[in-house]
Design an enzyme around this catalytic site. Structure first.
Site, PDB file in Angstrom:
ATOM      1  N   HIS A 393       0.811  -1.218   0.000  1.00 29.48           N
ATOM      2  CA  HIS A 393       0.000   0.000   0.000  1.00 29.48           C
ATOM      3  C   HIS A 393       0.848   1.273   0.000  1.00 29.48           C
ATOM      4  O   HIS A 393       0.322   2.376  -0.201  1.00 29.48           O
ATOM      5  CB  HIS A 393      -0.936   0.004   1.211  1.00 29.48           C
ATOM      6  N   ASP A 397      -2.082   1.964  -4.928  1.00 32.33           N
ATOM      7  CA  ASP A 397      -3.384   2.388  -4.421  1.00 32.33           C
ATOM      8  C   ASP A 397      -4.413   1.286  -4.631  1.00 32.33           C
ATOM      9  O   ASP A 397      -4.301   0.478  -5.563  1.00 32.33           O
ATOM     10  CB  ASP A 397      -3.843   3.661  -5.124  1.00 32.33           C
TER      11      ASP A 397
END
Length: 421
Positions: A393, A397
């Site tokens: 992450h 995204d």
């Protein structure tokens, strides 16, 4: 007689330390030149070091699981000539898999002796029914008081009443040497200690570091692979033994090769210390492989250049080499995205751990026939498989990950598009 100090040689590739995983010799043994001495591990590759001379072993200075520095004394030889030090050239990776860790047996205390009531009992009392362990004995308050005053634990008195209830007659028999419960000896608890060394230690350290440093998130989507499975079965039937048997993996690799050019940030390696994301044009696929020694990830290089059968051949060769412990360091490094599959044990969904420094991993779950509603046709049986993918992450995204999986899904559900430019 002279003594020779044998030191851990420079293994190369900037390695400063290595872990001793197995000795092939023992003190007092005479070894011949070039015979195997010891296995050491660097990263994920096992290296076998051979004897530089013919001599007798008089000391071993490291134990399996111990990490030693390059240049430190590993063992001592005794020869007929002069003593001194001896060194060897950097050895090649050993084909031998890491040995099974030693096991230490743990003594188990004997069970406690049977508990008896304070009242005398006959030498051979009749067998009493067993009350389930932990079950509170049923008895009237007056009986409980009598037992308390007589010093008789009611949990050891057999009850002949309804549902095992203890009566005054049952207590009388216990007081005069009748039926009593005898506690069962507890089952033995044998504890086996297994040192975590070698490849298993490397896996543990790598997994711990990866989960600590990477904020994972997983995205799971179901894929209708009915058409793909029909195509795979038809190709295998058509070519028989003339060509390698196709599994699902070559199709998935091809689908990744078609999808990743649209998502270059996922075919990448992230150097978090330098803060640099390195995107790769070539697809080097890591194939997570279970071996007797643990999980390793051999690398299928330039997968974008391979057709289905070349891909199937390469995957089979890599997996076989990994399971036999023949994979070298160059076979286990440099992947840009990893596939993990448990085959028929794949379950409904998984949350795979990223193979750092990669930023994505694609997990394959099992294929199952499920009823699927088709517009105007009601429910029909379809072959459904879940893809469970995890992403870093920090650089990926959620929206991008979802788009990537949906694009991959479209190629797998319409396999003809895999071969149309």
């Amino acid at each position: 007689m002279g003594r020779i100090s044998f030191k851990l040689p420079d293994i190369g590739e900037g390695i400063a330390t290595a872990e001793v995983t197995a000795w092939h010799v023992k003190v007092g043994e005479v070894v011949r030149e070039d015979s195997p001495l010891v296995d050491v591990m660097t990263d994920k590759a096992t290296v076998e070091i051979s004897a530089p001379v013919t001599a007798r072993i008089v000391a071993l200075n490291a134990t399996p699981g111990e990490t030693v520095a390059v240049g430190s004394e590993l063992l001592v030889f005794e020869t007929d000539g002069e003593g001194g030090e001896v060194s060897v050239a950097a050895p090649a990776p050993s084909p031998s898999p890491p040995p099974e860790p030693a096991r230490a047996e743990v003594a188990v205390e004997p069970p406690p002796p049977p508990v008896s009531v304070s009242a005398p009992v006959s030498a051979d009392p009749p067998p009493a029914p067993r009350r389930a362990p932990g079950t509170r004995p049923l008895a009237a308050p007056s009986i409980r008081r009598r037992a308390y005053e007589a010093g008789v634990p009611l949990q050891f008195v057999a009850g002949s009443g309804l549902e095992g209830r203890i009566t005054h007659a049952d207590l009388d028999r216990a007081l005069t040497g009748g039926e009593v419960f005898r506690p069962q000896a507890p089952p033995e608890d044998v504890v086996e200690e297994m040192p975590v060394i070698g490849l298993r230690r490397k896996i543990a350290e790598r997994m711990q570091d990866t989960k600590r440093r990477i904020p994972h998130f997983s995205y799971i989507e179901e894929v209708d692979v009915t058409a793909l499975e029909d195509l795979r079965a038809a190709l295998n039937a058509r070519h028989g033994k003339a060509r390698p048997r196709l599994t699902l993996l070559p199709f998935l690799v091809r689908a990744l090769a078609r999808t990743l050019p649209e998502f270059p940030g996922l075919n990448a390696r992230y150097d978090d210390e330098a803060g640099v994301l390195r995107k790769h044009a070539a697809l080097h696929v890591g194939i997570a492989t279970q071996t007797p020694a643990g999980l390793v990830v051999p690398v299928l290089r330039h997968a974008e250049r391979l057709d289905l059968w070349a891909c199937a051949t390469a995957i089979a060769a890599l997996a076989e080499a990994a399971r036999e412990g023949r994979s070298g360091r160059e076979d286990l490094t440099g992947s840009t995205l990893t596939i993990t599959s448990l085959g028929a044990l794949g379950g409904l969904a998984t949350t795979p751990v990223i193979n750092a420094p990669e930023v994505a991993i694609v997990g394959v779950n099992k294929i199952a026939v499920r009823p699927v509603y088709v517009e105007g046709g009601g429910f029909v049986p379809r072959k459904i498989m879940n893809l469970s993918s995890s992403f870093d992450h920090r650089v990926v995204d959620g929206f991008v990950a979802a788009e990537f999986v949906q694009r991959l899904r479209s190629f797998l559900e319409q396999p003809a598009t895999l071969f149309v430019e």
